[in-house]
Design a protein around this motif. Structure first.
Motif, short mmCIF file in Angstrom:
data_model
loop_
_atom_site.label_atom_id
_atom_site.label_comp_id
_atom_site.label_asym_id
_atom_site.label_seq_id
_atom_site.Cartn_x
_atom_site.Cartn_y
_atom_site.Cartn_z
N MET A 1 14.47 10.54 -4.51
CA MET A 1 13.57 10.94 -3.42
C MET A 1 12.47 9.90 -3.24
SD MET A 1 11.29 14.37 -2.88
CE MET A 1 12.62 15.42 -2.38
N LYS A 2 11.94 9.40 -4.34
CA LYS A 2 10.88 8.38 -4.29
C LYS A 2 11.39 7.13 -3.57
CE LYS A 2 7.97 5.69 -7.40
NZ LYS A 2 7.60 5.47 -8.81
N ARG A 3 12.60 6.69 -3.90
CA ARG A 3 13.17 5.51 -3.24
C ARG A 3 13.36 5.75 -1.74
NH1 ARG A 3 15.92 4.77 -8.27
NH2 ARG A 3 17.59 6.18 -7.68
N GLU A 4 13.88 6.92 -1.38
CA GLU A 4 14.12 7.23 0.03
C GLU A 4 12.81 7.31 0.81
OE1 GLU A 4 16.45 10.80 0.18
OE2 GLU A 4 18.13 9.89 -0.89
N PHE B 1 3.98 10.47 -6.93
CA PHE B 1 5.04 10.84 -7.86
C PHE B 1 4.61 10.81 -9.32
CE2 PHE B 1 7.77 10.55 -4.24
CZ PHE B 1 8.87 11.32 -4.55
N ALA B 2 3.43 10.28 -9.61
CA ALA B 2 2.98 10.14 -10.99
C ALA B 2 2.93 11.48 -11.73
CB ALA B 2 1.61 9.47 -11.03
N ALA B 3 2.66 12.56 -11.01
CA ALA B 3 2.55 13.88 -11.63
C ALA B 3 3.89 14.58 -11.78
CB ALA B 3 1.62 14.76 -10.80
N LEU B 4 4.94 13.99 -11.25
CA LEU B 4 6.26 14.61 -11.29
C LEU B 4 7.10 14.04 -12.42
CD1 LEU B 4 7.05 14.59 -7.47
CD2 LEU B 4 6.15 16.47 -8.83
N LYS C 1 0.84 -1.20 0.00
CA LYS C 1 0.00 0.00 0.00
C LYS C 1 0.87 1.25 0.00
CE LYS C 1 -4.08 -1.84 2.28
NZ LYS C 1 -5.03 -1.69 3.40
N VAL C 2 1.98 1.20 0.70
CA VAL C 2 2.89 2.35 0.75
C VAL C 2 3.46 2.61 -0.64
CG1 VAL C 2 5.10 3.18 1.66
CG2 VAL C 2 3.46 2.08 3.19
N SER C 3 3.92 1.58 -1.32
CA SER C 3 4.48 1.75 -2.66
C SER C 3 3.45 2.30 -3.63
CB SER C 3 5.01 0.42 -3.20
OG SER C 3 6.11 0.00 -2.44
N VAL C 4 2.23 1.80 -3.56
CA VAL C 4 1.16 2.29 -4.43
C VAL C 4 0.90 3.77 -4.16
CG1 VAL C 4 -1.31 2.11 -4.94
CG2 VAL C 4 0.08 0.04 -4.72
N TYR C 5 0.85 4.14 -2.89
CA TYR C 5 0.61 5.53 -2.53
C TYR C 5 1.74 6.43 -3.06
CZ TYR C 5 0.07 9.81 0.06
OH TYR C 5 -0.05 11.13 0.38
N ALA D 1 2.33 13.02 5.50
CA ALA D 1 3.70 13.49 5.66
C ALA D 1 4.46 13.46 4.33
CB ALA D 1 4.42 12.66 6.71
N VAL D 2 4.25 12.44 3.54
CA VAL D 2 4.99 12.36 2.28
C VAL D 2 4.55 13.45 1.31
CG1 VAL D 2 3.51 10.70 1.08
CG2 VAL D 2 5.90 10.81 0.52
N GLY D 3 3.28 13.76 1.27
CA GLY D 3 2.80 14.83 0.40
C GLY D 3 3.42 16.17 0.77
N GLY D 4 3.53 16.42 2.05
CA GLY D 4 4.14 17.66 2.50
C GLY D 4 5.62 17.74 2.15
N ARG D 5 6.31 16.63 2.23
CA ARG D 5 7.74 16.62 1.90
C ARG D 5 7.97 16.85 0.42
NH1 ARG D 5 12.04 11.76 3.03
NH2 ARG D 5 13.78 12.77 2.00
N ILE D 6 7.13 16.24 -0.40
CA ILE D 6 7.32 16.36 -1.85
C ILE D 6 6.91 17.73 -2.35
CG2 ILE D 6 6.49 15.50 -4.08
CD1 ILE D 6 6.24 12.75 -2.68
#
Length: 72
Positions: free
Chosen positions: A24-27, A12-15, A3-7, A64-69
């Motif tokens: 960054m995606k891997r980290e 990142f699909a829009a980037l 689920k985390v990978s899918v999220y 949290a991930v959305g805010g970081r990106i």
């Protein structure tokens, strides 16, 4: 795929697929997977492990991930 990978993939699909974005995606995926697994090991349900952290009222893993990106 977790689920985390899918999220993270969806975020990142829009980037653009730059080296920096892929790194960054891997980290982020690795960090989120660790936190998710720790929450599950601590007795959290799958949904609770992805949602807001109850002790902090914070955005949880997904927020949290959305805010970081996006710099939110």
């Amino acid at each position: 795929m977790s689920k985390v990978s899918v999220y993270v993939d969806n975020v990142f699909a829009a980037l653009p697929d730059t080296d920096e974005a892929l790194q960054m995606k891997r980290e982020i995926t690795a960090s989120m997977e660790e936190q998710y697994e720790a929450a599950l090991a601590g007795g959290a349900s799958e949904d609770a492990a992805l949602g807001p952290a109850p002790h902090t009222g914070g955005p949880g893993l997904c927020g949290a991930v959305g805010g970081r990106i996006y710099g939110l």
